[in-house]
Scaffold this active site. Sequence first.
Site, PDB file in Angstrom:
ATOM      1  N   LEU A 262       0.834  -1.211   0.000  1.00 62.68           N
ATOM      2  CA  LEU A 262       0.000   0.000   0.000  1.00 62.68           C
ATOM      3  C   LEU A 262       0.870   1.263   0.000  1.00 62.68           C
ATOM      4  O   LEU A 262       0.351   2.376  -0.027  1.00 62.68           O
ATOM      5  CB  LEU A 262      -0.913  -0.002   1.229  1.00 62.68           C
ATOM      6  CG  LEU A 262      -1.993  -1.085   1.207  1.00 62.68           C
ATOM      7  CD1 LEU A 262      -2.662  -1.194   2.569  1.00 62.68           C
ATOM      8  CD2 LEU A 262      -3.032  -0.795   0.133  1.00 62.68           C
ATOM      9  N   LYS A 310      15.352  -5.912   4.494  1.00 66.47           N
ATOM     10  CA  LYS A 310      15.674  -4.885   5.497  1.00 66.47           C
ATOM     11  C   LYS A 310      17.067  -5.065   6.116  1.00 66.47           C
ATOM     12  O   LYS A 310      17.708  -4.089   6.488  1.00 66.47           O
ATOM     13  CB  LYS A 310      14.605  -4.878   6.595  1.00 66.47           C
ATOM     14  CG  LYS A 310      13.307  -4.201   6.183  1.00 66.47           C
ATOM     15  CD  LYS A 310      12.357  -4.134   7.363  1.00 66.47           C
ATOM     16  CE  LYS A 310      11.141  -3.314   7.038  1.00 66.47           C
ATOM     17  NZ  LYS A 310      10.287  -3.074   8.213  1.00 66.47           N
ATOM     18  N   ASN A 331      14.917   0.512   6.721  1.00 66.53           N
ATOM     19  CA  ASN A 331      13.693   0.523   5.891  1.00 66.53           C
ATOM     20  C   ASN A 331      13.619   1.740   4.965  1.00 66.53           C
ATOM     21  O   ASN A 331      12.646   1.917   4.250  1.00 66.53           O
ATOM     22  CB  ASN A 331      12.424   0.434   6.760  1.00 66.53           C
ATOM     23  CG  ASN A 331      12.107   1.738   7.460  1.00 66.53           C
ATOM     24  OD1 ASN A 331      12.998   2.569   7.660  1.00 66.53           O
ATOM     25  ND2 ASN A 331      10.861   1.930   7.825  1.00 66.53           N
ATOM     26  N   ASP A 347      10.975   2.911  11.447  1.00 66.66           N
ATOM     27  CA  ASP A 347       9.974   2.153  12.202  1.00 66.66           C
ATOM     28  C   ASP A 347       9.865   2.668  13.640  1.00 66.66           C
ATOM     29  O   ASP A 347       8.806   2.607  14.258  1.00 66.66           O
ATOM     30  CB  ASP A 347      10.315   0.656  12.201  1.00 66.66           C
ATOM     31  CG  ASP A 347       9.899  -0.012  10.891  1.00 66.66           C
ATOM     32  OD1 ASP A 347       9.037   0.549  10.194  1.00 66.66           O
ATOM     33  OD2 ASP A 347      10.448  -1.087  10.561  1.00 66.66           O
ATOM     34  N   GLY A 373      12.185  -7.888  13.763  1.00 68.30           N
ATOM     35  CA  GLY A 373      12.617  -6.539  13.384  1.00 68.30           C
ATOM     36  C   GLY A 373      11.694  -5.459  13.931  1.00 68.30           C
ATOM     37  O   GLY A 373      12.162  -4.442  14.471  1.00 68.30           O
TER      38      GLY A 373
HETATM   39  P1  NAP Z   1       9.754 -10.912  12.003  1.00 69.38           P
HETATM   40  O1  NAP Z   1      11.074 -10.247  12.047  1.00 69.38           O
HETATM   41  O2  NAP Z   1       9.551 -12.099  11.148  1.00 69.38           O
HETATM   42  O3  NAP Z   1       9.388 -11.322  13.510  1.00 69.38           O
HETATM   43  C1  NAP Z   1       8.194 -11.966  13.808  1.00 69.38           C
HETATM   44  C2  NAP Z   1       8.077 -12.134  15.309  1.00 69.38           C
HETATM   45  O4  NAP Z   1       6.781 -12.647  15.560  1.00 69.38           O
HETATM   46  C3  NAP Z   1       9.087 -13.129  15.898  1.00 69.38           C
HETATM   47  O5  NAP Z   1       9.435 -12.695  17.173  1.00 69.38           O
HETATM   48  C4  NAP Z   1       8.273 -14.418  15.949  1.00 69.38           C
HETATM   49  O6  NAP Z   1       8.642 -15.258  17.012  1.00 69.38           O
HETATM   50  C5  NAP Z   1       6.890 -13.903  16.241  1.00 69.38           C
HETATM   51  N1  NAP Z   1       5.866 -14.809  15.738  1.00 69.38           N
HETATM   52  C6  NAP Z   1       5.664 -15.173  14.443  1.00 69.38           C
HETATM   53  N2  NAP Z   1       4.618 -16.011  14.356  1.00 69.38           N
HETATM   54  C7  NAP Z   1       4.153 -16.167  15.621  1.00 69.38           C
HETATM   55  C8  NAP Z   1       3.067 -16.919  16.180  1.00 69.38           C
HETATM   56  N3  NAP Z   1       2.269 -17.667  15.421  1.00 69.38           N
HETATM   57  N4  NAP Z   1       2.877 -16.847  17.511  1.00 69.38           N
HETATM   58  C9  NAP Z   1       3.690 -16.095  18.296  1.00 69.38           C
HETATM   59  N5  NAP Z   1       4.716 -15.379  17.835  1.00 69.38           N
HETATM   60  C10 NAP Z   1       4.941 -15.405  16.502  1.00 69.38           C
HETATM   61  O7  NAP Z   1       8.612  -9.879  11.590  1.00 69.38           O
HETATM   62  P2  NAP Z   1       8.594  -8.301  11.846  1.00 69.38           P
HETATM   63  O8  NAP Z   1       9.184  -7.606  10.682  1.00 69.38           O
HETATM   64  O9  NAP Z   1       9.122  -8.041  13.186  1.00 69.38           O
HETATM   65  O10 NAP Z   1       7.014  -7.992  11.771  1.00 69.38           O
HETATM   66  C11 NAP Z   1       6.129  -8.431  12.798  1.00 69.38           C
HETATM   67  C12 NAP Z   1       4.729  -7.916  12.490  1.00 69.38           C
HETATM   68  O11 NAP Z   1       4.707  -6.499  12.533  1.00 69.38           O
HETATM   69  C13 NAP Z   1       4.219  -8.304  11.094  1.00 69.38           C
HETATM   70  O12 NAP Z   1       2.861  -8.616  11.180  1.00 69.38           O
HETATM   71  C14 NAP Z   1       4.385  -7.046  10.293  1.00 69.38           C
HETATM   72  O13 NAP Z   1       3.436  -6.941   9.251  1.00 69.38           O
HETATM   73  C15 NAP Z   1       4.115  -5.993  11.356  1.00 69.38           C
HETATM   74  N6  NAP Z   1       4.740  -4.714  11.003  1.00 69.38           N
HETATM   75  C16 NAP Z   1       3.915  -3.660  10.830  1.00 69.38           C
HETATM   76  C17 NAP Z   1       4.432  -2.437  10.501  1.00 69.38           C
HETATM   77  C18 NAP Z   1       3.503  -1.289  10.324  1.00 69.38           C
HETATM   78  O14 NAP Z   1       3.915  -0.297   9.715  1.00 69.38           O
HETATM   79  N7  NAP Z   1       2.295  -1.354  10.847  1.00 69.38           N
HETATM   80  C19 NAP Z   1       5.828  -2.271  10.355  1.00 69.38           C
HETATM   81  C20 NAP Z   1       6.664  -3.384  10.551  1.00 69.38           C
HETATM   82  C21 NAP Z   1       6.095  -4.606  10.877  1.00 69.38           C
HETATM   83  P3  NAP Z   1       9.823 -16.352  16.890  1.00 69.38           P
HETATM   84  O15 NAP Z   1      11.076 -15.641  17.268  1.00 69.38           O
HETATM   85  O16 NAP Z   1       9.425 -17.393  17.860  1.00 69.38           O
HETATM   86  O17 NAP Z   1       9.818 -16.828  15.469  1.00 69.38           O
END
Ligand code: NAP
Length: 521
Positions: A262, A310, A331, A347, A373
């Site tokens: 988006l 990233k 980012n 972020d 991240g």
């Molecule tokens: P990431 O680096 O892949 O990290 C994901 C985290 O979530 C890890 O700590 C993982 O735990 C945990 N996790 C994944 N699946 C899980 C489950 N089923 N139950 C419990 N914990 C779980 O991803 P990220 O970049 O940090 O992003 C995380 C979320 O934030 C995503 O949904 C992303 O879309 C959102 N986000 C949003 C924005 C925004 O602008 N709104 C910006 C950035 C990210 P493990 O260590 O155990 O694998």
Amino acid sequence: MALAFSSIVAPRFLPMRLPRVCLALSGDSAEDMLAIAESMARDNPFIEFRLDYLKQPLAALPNIHRFLETHQYVTAIVTCRRADNGGKFKGSLASQLDVLAKAHAAGCQILDLEIQSALKAKPEAVARLRSRAGLIVSFHDFHATRKLDETLEKMLKIPADFYKVVTTATTLSDNASMMKFLQTQSDKHALIGLCMGEQGIISRVLGVRAGSVFTFGAVSADLKTAAGQVSARDLRSIYRIEQVDAATRIYGVAGDPIEHSLSPVIMNTALRRENVNGVYLPLHAKTLKDLIHCVREIPLHGLSITMPYKQAILPYLDNTDAHTAKIGACNTVVRGQEGKLYGFNTDIAGVLRPLEQRLSIENAKVLVLGAGGAARAAVFGLKERGAEVWILNRTAVKDQKFARQAKARTIKRADLRKIAFDIIVNATPVGMGNTRDCPLKDQEIQARVVFDMVYDPVETHLLQVARAKGIAVIPGVEMFVQQAARQFEIWTGKPAPAGDMLRAVTIALQDRAAAQKQQKS
Ligand code: NAP
């Protein structure tokens, strides 16, 4: 079929200057095609009729004639590409030439004849077509972008008014090749050039400034006549193709996949609102090497970096801000005047700004779910503002290491009820995609503010439960907007129109949800 009007129609001349966007029009029947033409002509006075999509192309001509008589301001191209050459027309070469000649008699000012047919036809037959109308000789490569100059050289053997070279982008760099070709050849010949495919968007938006006489736009996202075609409406309203000029700065979001991002909606809204001469494109980068080559060649002035690059982008950067170094992820990229690449992480601003609009972070007790991240951005940002932070992650080893780095604490799930948190931040993907999943049980959701980083759906189950308990909620779209707002500020030096950006992304998410619902029903 003889056309009764052929001898009485006054020729419709080509305007001196063609619009930048030609609406590529197909349809299952002549009636469908003309109905779309009727409804879209006012905004699209330049239309290509793809007669090869019709079972009986000739039968459509009386309708096209009537349409052009009543829409004198419309300039029309007619194409009846043969199936052997990538089109849909199954008739002979002679009948193809006949359709084109009669389409001109029906009022179409430009005829498109593909190079294969042009080479097979007698030169007099091609010359006859050209004596009546503007002639485009077209070339299509459905597999790659290669040998552009050689191709043009072959095409130039057939006298024509325009030469159309359409290839397929299999890398982002293919756009750079197409643009270089347009830049060097367009002052000698009237060219139309673009790359098909999802990766060809750079050439579709910027080809006109490189020298393409015009480009093609689709009727809608569902009614395209070529892979990667952008709708005529999006070319104008999102990418502002009519305003793109030599001074336009190019930005983009790079990732793999990128189709559903988006960011283009939100960033182009901001650029338009703040009168910045810039355009922001979705860049499907299959490798970082390709992306970096494109940054230098196009050139691109700024990038949003998303999954999966990233961290991987870090070795390509000449310098980074303190947040990028701390979080270990970038980012936002800025290309300096001397071509150097600088990395930022926005972020943190995405997390802090929505929170600070609601409460004071200093000394606040915050629970962060996740250790990826996004969680790292939240924890480091919150610690910088003096919050007390507890981390809870599915994989315990990760949260302990992370907590040590960030001078935060870890917490076991069983102990959650022992602390009265001010803020809960979900930095896991749990709840994404309209599910009923929730990272916490209902009774565990106790705080003054609950912030869910997940932004699709806008209202996750976690937020629904929190809201029902009277807790203030922050949806992930606010983070999405604020991290983008900070990028905008870094790139342009202007304050970002965050309210307009939020409205644009909310509408886009609502439209997407409605389309998904319609697909299911
Ligand atoms: P990431 O680096 O892949 O990290 C994901 C985290 O979530 C890890 O700590 C993982 O735990 C945990 N996790 C994944 N699946 C899980 C489950 N089923 N139950 C419990 N914990 C779980 O991803 P990220 O970049 O940090 O992003 C995380 C979320 O934030 C995503 O949904 C992303 O879309 C959102 N986000 C949003 C924005 C925004 O602008 N709104 C910006 C950035 C990210 P493990 O260590 O155990 O694998």
